[in-house]
Design a protein around this motif. Sequence first.
Motif, mmCIF file in Angstrom:
data_model
loop_
_atom_site.group_PDB
_atom_site.id
_atom_site.type_symbol
_atom_site.label_atom_id
_atom_site.label_comp_id
_atom_site.label_asym_id
_atom_site.label_seq_id
_atom_site.Cartn_x
_atom_site.Cartn_y
_atom_site.Cartn_z
ATOM 1 N N PHE A 130 0.858 -0.985 -0.068
ATOM 2 C CA PHE A 130 -0.069 -0.076 0.130
ATOM 3 C C PHE A 130 0.813 1.091 -0.028
ATOM 4 C CE2 PHE A 130 0.382 -1.293 4.494
ATOM 5 C CZ PHE A 130 0.903 0.025 4.996
ATOM 6 N N GLU A 131 2.115 1.241 0.218
ATOM 7 C CA GLU A 131 3.114 2.450 0.160
ATOM 8 C C GLU A 131 3.554 2.600 -1.121
ATOM 9 O OE1 GLU A 131 4.954 2.107 4.849
ATOM 10 O OE2 GLU A 131 5.589 0.871 3.347
ATOM 11 N N ILE A 132 3.592 1.249 -1.950
ATOM 12 C CA ILE A 132 4.033 1.538 -3.197
ATOM 13 C C ILE A 132 2.799 2.212 -3.938
ATOM 14 C CG2 ILE A 132 4.820 0.079 -5.207
ATOM 15 C CD1 ILE A 132 6.930 -0.165 -3.472
ATOM 16 N N TYR A 133 1.607 1.667 -3.737
ATOM 17 C CA TYR A 133 0.596 2.304 -4.220
ATOM 18 C C TYR A 133 0.447 3.848 -3.886
ATOM 19 C CZ TYR A 133 -1.830 -2.204 -4.829
ATOM 20 O OH TYR A 133 -2.177 -3.386 -5.452
ATOM 21 N N GLU A 134 1.031 4.076 -2.713
ATOM 22 C CA GLU A 134 0.975 5.607 -2.479
ATOM 23 C C GLU A 134 1.856 6.413 -3.240
ATOM 24 O OE1 GLU A 134 1.183 8.631 1.573
ATOM 25 O OE2 GLU A 134 1.196 6.551 1.837
ATOM 26 N N ILE A 135 3.085 5.710 -3.377
ATOM 27 C CA ILE A 135 4.136 6.396 -4.326
ATOM 28 C C ILE A 135 3.527 6.611 -5.686
ATOM 29 C CG2 ILE A 135 6.670 6.210 -5.042
ATOM 30 C CD1 ILE A 135 7.319 5.203 -2.321
ATOM 31 N N LEU A 136 3.071 5.515 -6.153
ATOM 32 C CA LEU A 136 2.834 5.452 -7.587
ATOM 33 C C LEU A 136 1.483 6.742 -7.790
ATOM 34 C CD1 LEU A 136 2.681 1.809 -8.408
ATOM 35 C CD2 LEU A 136 4.540 3.558 -8.921
ATOM 36 N N SER A 137 0.587 6.595 -6.956
ATOM 37 C CA SER A 137 -0.409 7.544 -7.193
ATOM 38 C C SER A 137 0.092 9.098 -6.950
ATOM 39 C CB SER A 137 -1.149 7.377 -5.816
ATOM 40 O OG SER A 137 -2.081 6.106 -5.889
ATOM 41 N N LYS A 138 1.237 9.213 -6.414
ATOM 42 C CA LYS A 138 1.979 10.456 -6.338
ATOM 43 C C LYS A 138 2.610 10.899 -7.374
ATOM 44 C CE LYS A 138 0.720 11.240 -1.964
ATOM 45 N NZ LYS A 138 -0.336 12.132 -1.598
ATOM 46 N N ILE A 139 3.062 10.167 -8.236
ATOM 47 C CA ILE A 139 3.699 10.220 -9.530
ATOM 48 C C ILE A 139 2.742 10.128 -10.819
ATOM 49 C CG2 ILE A 139 5.913 9.956 -8.556
ATOM 50 C CD1 ILE A 139 5.832 7.207 -10.341
ATOM 51 N N GLY A 140 1.623 9.875 -10.610
ATOM 52 C CA GLY A 140 0.550 9.620 -11.497
ATOM 53 C C GLY A 140 0.283 8.513 -12.158
ATOM 54 N N ILE A 141 0.639 7.273 -11.542
ATOM 55 C CA ILE A 141 0.443 6.119 -12.170
ATOM 56 C C ILE A 141 -1.042 5.370 -11.300
ATOM 57 C CG2 ILE A 141 1.180 3.529 -12.248
ATOM 58 C CD1 ILE A 141 3.949 4.768 -12.963
ATOM 59 N N GLN A 142 -1.953 5.038 -12.034
ATOM 60 C CA GLN A 142 -3.207 4.805 -11.390
ATOM 61 C C GLN A 142 -2.872 3.287 -10.564
ATOM 62 O OE1 GLN A 142 -7.019 4.920 -13.107
ATOM 63 N NE2 GLN A 142 -5.888 5.683 -14.963
ATOM 64 N N THR A 143 -3.508 3.252 -9.427
ATOM 65 C CA THR A 143 -3.459 2.037 -8.674
ATOM 66 C C THR A 143 -4.947 1.895 -8.031
ATOM 67 O OG1 THR A 143 -3.539 3.322 -6.363
ATOM 68 C CG2 THR A 143 -1.301 2.629 -7.441
ATOM 69 N N PRO A 144 -5.080 0.282 -7.701
ATOM 70 C CA PRO A 144 -6.585 -0.059 -7.480
ATOM 71 C C PRO A 144 -6.989 0.372 -6.140
ATOM 72 C CG PRO A 144 -5.027 -1.759 -7.640
ATOM 73 C CD PRO A 144 -4.153 -0.706 -7.484
ATOM 74 N N LYS A 145 -8.257 0.547 -5.921
ATOM 75 C CA LYS A 145 -8.953 1.080 -4.667
ATOM 76 C C LYS A 145 -8.250 -0.106 -3.627
ATOM 77 C CE LYS A 145 -13.168 1.611 -2.083
ATOM 78 N NZ LYS A 145 -12.747 3.016 -1.522
ATOM 79 N N HIS A 146 -8.157 0.440 -2.412
ATOM 80 C CA HIS A 146 -7.292 -0.356 -1.496
ATOM 81 C C HIS A 146 -7.515 -0.028 -0.069
ATOM 82 C CE1 HIS A 146 -4.096 2.605 -2.578
ATOM 83 N NE2 HIS A 146 -3.691 2.539 -1.052
ATOM 84 N N LEU A 147 -7.343 -0.621 1.066
ATOM 85 C CA LEU A 147 -7.532 -0.397 2.505
ATOM 86 C C LEU A 147 -6.529 -1.299 3.366
ATOM 87 C CD1 LEU A 147 -9.220 0.825 4.818
ATOM 88 C CD2 LEU A 147 -10.627 -1.135 4.649
ATOM 89 N N PHE A 148 -5.769 -0.749 4.210
ATOM 90 C CA PHE A 148 -4.806 -1.327 4.824
ATOM 91 C C PHE A 148 -5.819 -1.682 6.322
ATOM 92 C CE2 PHE A 148 -1.659 -0.946 8.598
ATOM 93 C CZ PHE A 148 -1.220 -2.347 8.358
ATOM 94 N N VAL A 149 -5.597 -3.100 6.637
ATOM 95 C CA VAL A 149 -6.528 -3.494 8.014
ATOM 96 C C VAL A 149 -5.444 -3.984 9.055
ATOM 97 C CG1 VAL A 149 -8.177 -4.930 8.818
ATOM 98 C CG2 VAL A 149 -8.438 -3.870 6.579
ATOM 99 N N LYS A 150 -5.612 -3.512 10.138
ATOM 100 C CA LYS A 150 -4.566 -3.779 10.984
ATOM 101 C C LYS A 150 -4.991 -5.103 11.890
ATOM 102 C CE LYS A 150 -0.792 -2.905 13.427
ATOM 103 N NZ LYS A 150 0.803 -2.827 13.086
ATOM 104 N N VAL A 151 -6.182 -5.048 12.131
ATOM 105 C CA VAL A 151 -7.019 -5.843 13.039
ATOM 106 C C VAL A 151 -8.257 -6.184 12.216
ATOM 107 C CG1 VAL A 151 -7.942 -6.814 15.140
ATOM 108 C CG2 VAL A 151 -5.822 -5.286 15.233
ATOM 109 N N PRO A 152 -8.303 -7.441 11.981
ATOM 110 C CA PRO A 152 -9.407 -7.826 11.079
ATOM 111 C C PRO A 152 -10.939 -7.425 11.751
ATOM 112 C CG PRO A 152 -8.017 -9.776 10.979
ATOM 113 C CD PRO A 152 -7.525 -8.725 11.982
#
Length: 571
Positions: free
Chosen positions: A32-54
């Motif tokens: 999800f950190e890779i997704y964040e970096i890619l989004s910042k440089i203008g590459i689309q990423t899927p909708k996502h959600l980080f879950v710490k505890v189910p």
Amino acid sequence: MMVTRVDKSIINNVDRVFEKADSEGRSTLYEFEIYEILSKIGIQTPKHLFVKVPGDVTKQDVEGFSENIVVKIVSPDIAHKQKLGGVKIIRTWDLQGLKTVMTDMKAEVLSHFARNEQPAIEGFLLVEFIQYTPSIGNETMIGCREDGEFGPMVLVSKGGDDAEFFAKYYDPANIFLPPLDPAESLDFVNKLHVAHKFRQTGRENYIKLIADALSKVSLLAHCYSSASQDSPKYRLESLDINPLVVTGDGRFIAIDGYGEFFPVQDGTKKLPQVNSENLEMFFRPQSVAVIGVSTNLSRPNMAREIAKLLHRAGQEDLYLVNPRGGTMKINDAEYPLYKDFQEIPKVIDLVVYVAPIASTAEFVKDLSGRAKAVIVISGLPADLEYSQFVKEMNQVKPRELRLIGPNCMGVFFAPGEDGKGVNTLFIEEEKLGLKYSENSNTALLTQSGALALTSIDAVQDSKIFKAIVSFGNQYDVKITDLMAYFADDPTIDLISLYIEGLSPGEGRLFFELARDIPKPILVYKSGKTEAGAKAAASHTAAMSGNYAVFEAAAKQGGVILAEKLEDFYDY
């Protein structure tokens, strides 16, 4: 004008991602950190959600996800999650079912490890399921890594689970050194094999989508690298985006990602710079001294033979050193033998050192203001490590003194209009004479003295060599220094190189020089086995071995790369 920098606001946002990971003691990025970096440089990423505890996931948290969701385990200790059951596609999901899947996934992943070797599980990543057809052209992999010799490199290849297999057995990955601006990136992608498929099937827009993403990744890779001019706080060691796919609604989207980084410290190595200071003294000296000359004709002596070669090359201001003193006659000239170099009554342009290597540091430390350049012919004995030689020399060598060697044959430079040349290549002239003419116009720069000899033998009747430099271990003068020098030498029209290896960062400097030098550059590179292409967490690292990167850099830099030594000689 080529865009080579990432916008400062983007850098600040990306830095925050690295800072958070670094603060947690990690050198790898979560997906999800890779997704964040890619989004910042203008590459689309899927909708996502980080879950710490189910158990903490609410209905509001998962609103907006489609009916199919991908669940992935998040761990700093697991690179390839799917093999351990850490990736599952949940179709027509419900909230309670998602929670159960995450709980069961953790148990399954941990079951592969002994209790005292279990990886840390930080949570789970819920990702929008992207529907696409996994065929050639529909999955693209883009990656980058920091290469030890060439700095940042970027790779594009067929994506998917079989990316490495496909690159190894069918179509090698396509490599270049960043940055590429959008126009250069489009030109690069248009030349890929897969571009033919896109054009034939009426999907030319795919070419533009890949080129746009490739340019953006190349700028990111360059920004966070040893080649960056922005003094980055972090280095991007490697980044895999695999795959990027075109969706049915026309999005070009990054499905999966893996990244490694490290913080830049005060001691982090930067790219080397060209140093051409005093190189003229190796090729056009007005005075030369030879250290280690012996008058005992019953025993072979390399320094004596080099003195003879220099005399025949027109070096009249020649000084010979032997601790016992005396005189030596060469043809009709008689030379005094100085007992100590310091007795020579002038500053010497070029010193040829052929005495025992163990005494080199002691000799060099007294050369400040007494000599401008030194060729250390002597090789290292078995009981002296090169690292120890470097340590000793670093402590004593005057900054302005230039040094070729050790462990080399030195320099040949054909006489010019003044009738003076240089020749320290201790070869039997009767068997292997160096032939030259006023039309000789080629410089041969080689790490191997043996290659210098075979090159002379292979082409001696053509009289092409104006200059030959056997530079050995490259303690001081590097192959890139010599390239830059001969690029500006009006007597040289062709620069030929035999390269065994490059020091850290020297590959990038080689590439930048080759790209800018207008003269043709011919290269043969030994050691083509892909020792660098080994098993690694990063697909990019596994698919970009040492020679593959060198070959790509040479092609991009406009270098003529000989695949065989015979081709090198025949050019």
